[in-house]
Design an enzyme around this catalytic site. Structure first.
Site, PDB file in Angstrom:
ATOM      1  N   GLY A 191     -80.893   8.938  28.175  1.00 53.75           N
ATOM      2  CA  GLY A 191     -81.130   7.484  28.123  1.00 53.75           C
ATOM      3  C   GLY A 191     -82.574   7.130  28.435  1.00 53.75           C
ATOM      4  O   GLY A 191     -83.266   7.859  29.159  1.00 53.75           O
TER       5      GLY A 191
ATOM      6  N   ARG B 255     -79.304  12.802  22.879  1.00 55.64           N
ATOM      7  CA  ARG B 255     -78.404  13.401  23.874  1.00 55.64           C
ATOM      8  C   ARG B 255     -77.807  14.736  23.422  1.00 55.64           C
ATOM      9  O   ARG B 255     -76.807  15.188  23.973  1.00 55.64           O
ATOM     10  CB  ARG B 255     -77.274  12.407  24.195  1.00 55.64           C
TER      11      ARG B 255
ATOM     12  N   ASP C 213     -78.287  16.540  33.520  1.00 55.30           N
ATOM     13  CA  ASP C 213     -77.771  17.440  32.477  1.00 55.30           C
ATOM     14  C   ASP C 213     -78.923  18.099  31.715  1.00 55.30           C
ATOM     15  O   ASP C 213     -78.895  19.308  31.451  1.00 55.30           O
ATOM     16  CB  ASP C 213     -76.887  16.666  31.484  1.00 55.30           C
TER      17      ASP C 213
ATOM     18  N   LYS D 279     -86.005  12.230  35.274  1.00 53.79           N
ATOM     19  CA  LYS D 279     -85.864  10.908  34.649  1.00 53.79           C
ATOM     20  C   LYS D 279     -84.440  10.392  34.766  1.00 53.79           C
ATOM     21  O   LYS D 279     -83.511  11.170  34.612  1.00 53.79           O
ATOM     22  CB  LYS D 279     -86.227  11.040  33.171  1.00 53.79           C
ATOM     23  N   THR D 280     -84.219   9.179  35.065  1.00 49.92           N
ATOM     24  CA  THR D 280     -82.985   8.400  34.837  1.00 49.92           C
ATOM     25  C   THR D 280     -83.027   7.133  35.669  1.00 49.92           C
ATOM     26  O   THR D 280     -83.344   7.182  36.869  1.00 49.92           O
ATOM     27  CB  THR D 280     -81.667   9.149  35.131  1.00 49.92           C
TER      28      THR D 280
ATOM     29  N   ASP E  81     -80.551   5.713  36.600  1.00 48.49           N
ATOM     30  CA  ASP E  81     -79.378   5.753  37.483  1.00 48.49           C
ATOM     31  C   ASP E  81     -79.717   6.173  38.913  1.00 48.49           C
ATOM     32  O   ASP E  81     -78.932   5.923  39.827  1.00 48.49           O
ATOM     33  CB  ASP E  81     -78.322   6.710  36.918  1.00 48.49           C
TER      34      ASP E  81
HETATM   35  P1  FBP Z   1     -79.415   9.023  31.512  1.00 50.15           P
HETATM   36  O1  FBP Z   1     -78.604   9.563  32.642  1.00 50.15           O
HETATM   37  O2  FBP Z   1     -79.461   9.910  30.337  1.00 50.15           O
HETATM   38  O3  FBP Z   1     -80.781   8.637  31.992  1.00 50.15           O
HETATM   39  O4  FBP Z   1     -78.759   7.671  30.994  1.00 50.15           O
HETATM   40  C1  FBP Z   1     -78.357   6.698  31.874  1.00 50.15           C
HETATM   41  C2  FBP Z   1     -77.715   5.506  31.220  1.00 50.15           C
HETATM   42  O5  FBP Z   1     -78.650   4.463  31.147  1.00 50.15           O
HETATM   43  C3  FBP Z   1     -76.478   5.104  32.018  1.00 50.15           C
HETATM   44  O6  FBP Z   1     -76.802   4.225  33.024  1.00 50.15           O
HETATM   45  C4  FBP Z   1     -75.580   4.557  30.931  1.00 50.15           C
HETATM   46  O7  FBP Z   1     -74.227   4.745  31.237  1.00 50.15           O
HETATM   47  C5  FBP Z   1     -75.925   5.358  29.745  1.00 50.15           C
HETATM   48  O8  FBP Z   1     -77.260   5.757  29.902  1.00 50.15           O
HETATM   49  C6  FBP Z   1     -75.755   4.602  28.466  1.00 50.15           C
HETATM   50  O9  FBP Z   1     -76.264   5.364  27.439  1.00 50.15           O
HETATM   51  P2  FBP Z   1     -76.066   5.049  25.908  1.00 50.15           P
HETATM   52  O10 FBP Z   1     -76.794   3.781  25.630  1.00 50.15           O
HETATM   53  O11 FBP Z   1     -76.635   6.237  25.231  1.00 50.15           O
HETATM   54  O12 FBP Z   1     -74.602   4.893  25.706  1.00 50.15           O
END
Ligand code: FBP
Length: 551
Positions: free
Chosen positions: A81, A145, A176, A202-203, A205
């Protein structure tokens, strides 16, 4: 070139602040190493799986002196993300390797890990990098992803790197992606390819953190954007005094975002998933808890308020966790049969007939829309896409039902008019705050310095982040330090441990101490928008979480 805003033009001139050791020595740093390291858990199993990269020392940059260095050919991917500051990581990496030698080259693989496997790339030139400095988003090379985890994929990556003479890869990703980076580093070492692999945390979250990685990038900016919006909503609620606002906040699993926004804005209620799991609360109990706050406020004449709900909540409610686990297995095993079912009713019947009795009961207790959302496509890791489950609406419906029941028995006399919101995409690509602009640039530059020092199997680490950037330090942490064994798809696998909200930690304690008062009164805080120009206490502060954790 398309038109850019006045703010973007002004931000393009911002020079991110580097940790002093990198500012003084550039990427030519020397370093100090710790003793041999161990993984956070399951040391024997992790050592056996990663014999070439296990036990490396933690690296802290010390002094350094400019010295001749051969040009470096590096590749970079953005994975998962979006998170504010990704462009600055790439800018820091580019500046770092070109400071080593002006002829160094950076390959930007497009669309995440799949670009690396398909050899789909652009050359990142100074002009391209300059156009993206201090901007939000991942659009410079895009992200994806796709999982990079099989030997065949690794071998393909080696072939592609060899073709271009690339000797170093930087993976910018979450837990991951960095788990996969760790496996790739091990493979590269085992095959004696001479290709180094370094990760960057990165994230938005905020769940990729540990003693050395104090926070993942993007968390600071995203939570500041959401807190601004929540503050605005609180002001509206307090002005109009007629709505209850239920706000769902992104964060796939951990509730760090919801907790940070709560600490920044003081809403009337916030649900923290980790507490729900710890107390084994049922959905009914959560609904009763929230309805009680609505009733108590109504008794004070406050038929309004703001409730924050973490995106991942549903998976932390024990009966829903079991249900989702069964659904994940079912939809994975019987994917073809399920896909061919023509109507929603057929799908519901198919699922209901195959769930255990308690899960069938939990599933039936949910509104039809939520049932359908729980049956939607899984992500590449087989997980429910929680961002698409409207938990905020589920809670509004159930709290409303309970209040109506109380109304009929005379136990509640208030009004419950509601608005729902979901904040996630609003913040994921925001222009990075000063904190994230500096932190990300520092991470990218640190990655370059780790490559220059010949390191592989490391994550770039910039530390002491609650202090001003003039006191930040930099170095690297072995990826294997963060690994433990977890059960995934019926197998024990090595993965980077996700950091959930610690209920005995200072940020949660601060919330627990104040939540009763915030529920009763109107102690809202209005953080306002991220500021870039002005006094440091307005423009540069770290998150409340980081400040409390390091206090
Ligand atoms: P990452 O862990 O890859 O950084 O993504 C986090 C996130 O933003 C989550 O908070 C959310 O659940 C998810 O991505 C949503 O991703 P997508 O828009 O690909 O469904």
């Amino acid at each position: 070139m398309s038109e850019i805003s006045a703010l973007q033009a002004a931000r393009a001139a911002y020079q991110p602040k580097l940790p002093p050791v990198l500012k003084e020595c550039g990427p030519f740093v020397t370093y100090e190493g710790s003793d041999k390291t161990e993984s956070v858990a399951d040391p024997q199993a992790i050592a056996d799986i990663f014999p070439h990269t296990y036990g490396l020392p933690i690296v802290t940059f010390a002094n350094g002196q400019e010295a001749p260095h051969a040009p470096l050919k590096a590749g970079v991917i953005l994975s998962g993300g979006q998170a504010p500051g990704g462009h600055n990581v790439i800018a820091g990496l580019f500046d770092g390797i070109t400071a080593l030698n002006a002829d160094s080259e950076l390959f930007g693989f497009l669309g995440g890990p799949s670009g690396l496997m398909d050899d789909n790339y652009i050359m990142l030139t100074a002009d391209i990098i300059d156009a993206y400095r201090n901007t939000g988003g991942f659009d410079i090379i895009g992200s994806g992803r796709t999982k990079l985890e099989t030997e065949a994929q690794f071998a393909q990556v080696v072939d592609n790197c060899k073709k271009h003479g690339i000797t170093a890869l930087v993976v910018i990703g979450g837990d991951d992606s960095n788990t996969n980076a760790c496996m790739l580093a091990e493979y590269m070492a085992q095959q004696s390819t001479g290709i180094q692999v370094v990760g960057c945390p990165k994230t938005i979250d905020g769940d990729l953190k540990n003693e050395q990685i104090e926070v993942s990038f993007g968390f600071d900016t995203a939570t500041k954007v959401y807190s601004e919006l929540i503050g605005n909503i609180q002001r509206d609620a307090n002005s109009a005094r007629k709505y209850w606002h239920f706000v769902k906040l992104m964060g796939r699993s951990a509730s760090h975002i919801a907790l940070e926004c709560t600490l920044q804005t003081h809403p009337n209620a916030a649900v923290i998933s980790e507490e729900v799991a710890e107390k084994a609360q049922t959905l009914k109990e959560i609904v009763e808890f929230l309805a009680d706050i609505v009733r108590n406020r109504a008794e004070s004449g406050f038929n309004f308020g703001v409730v924050l709900v973490p995106e991942g909540l549903i998976e932390f409610i024990p009966e829903m966790k079991t249900l989702i686990g069964e659904l994940n297995d079912l939809l994975a095993k019987e994917a073809d049969a399920f896909k061919d079912l023509p109507t929603d009713d057929d799908k519901l019947q198919f699922v209901n007939g195959r769930l255990s009795a308690p899960s069938c009961q939990a599933f039936s207790s949910l509104p039809g829309a939520i049932q359908m959302q729980l049956m939607m496509d899984r992500d590449p890791h087989g997980n429910v896409q929680v961002s698409r489950i409207e938990t905020e609406k589920l809670l509004v419906d159930m709290v409303g039902d309970l209040l109506r029941e109380w109304q009929r028995s005379g136990a509640y006399m208030g009004k419950f008019s509601t608005q729902t919101h979901f904040f996630g995409y609003e913040g994921r690509c925001a222009a990075p705050s000063n904190f994230d602009a500096d932190y990300c640039y520092g991470l990218g530059y640190t990655a370059a310095a780790l490559l220059a020092a010949g390191k592989t199997g490391y994550m770039a680490s910039v530390r002491n982040l609650s202090a001003p950037s003039s006191e930040w330090t930099a170095g690297g942490i072995p990826l294997t330090v963060m690994m433990n064994m977890e059960r995934r798809h019926g197998e024990d696998r090595p993965v980077i441990r996700k950091a959930l909200v610690e209920l005995d930690g200072k940020p949660f304690a601060e919330f627990a101490e104040n939540r009763a008062a915030w529920a009763r009164g109107n102690e809202f805080v209005y953080p306002g928008p991220i500021q870039y120009f002005g006094p440091a206490e307005v423009c540069d502060p770290p998150t409340v979480t980081l400040t409390l954790e390091q206090s």
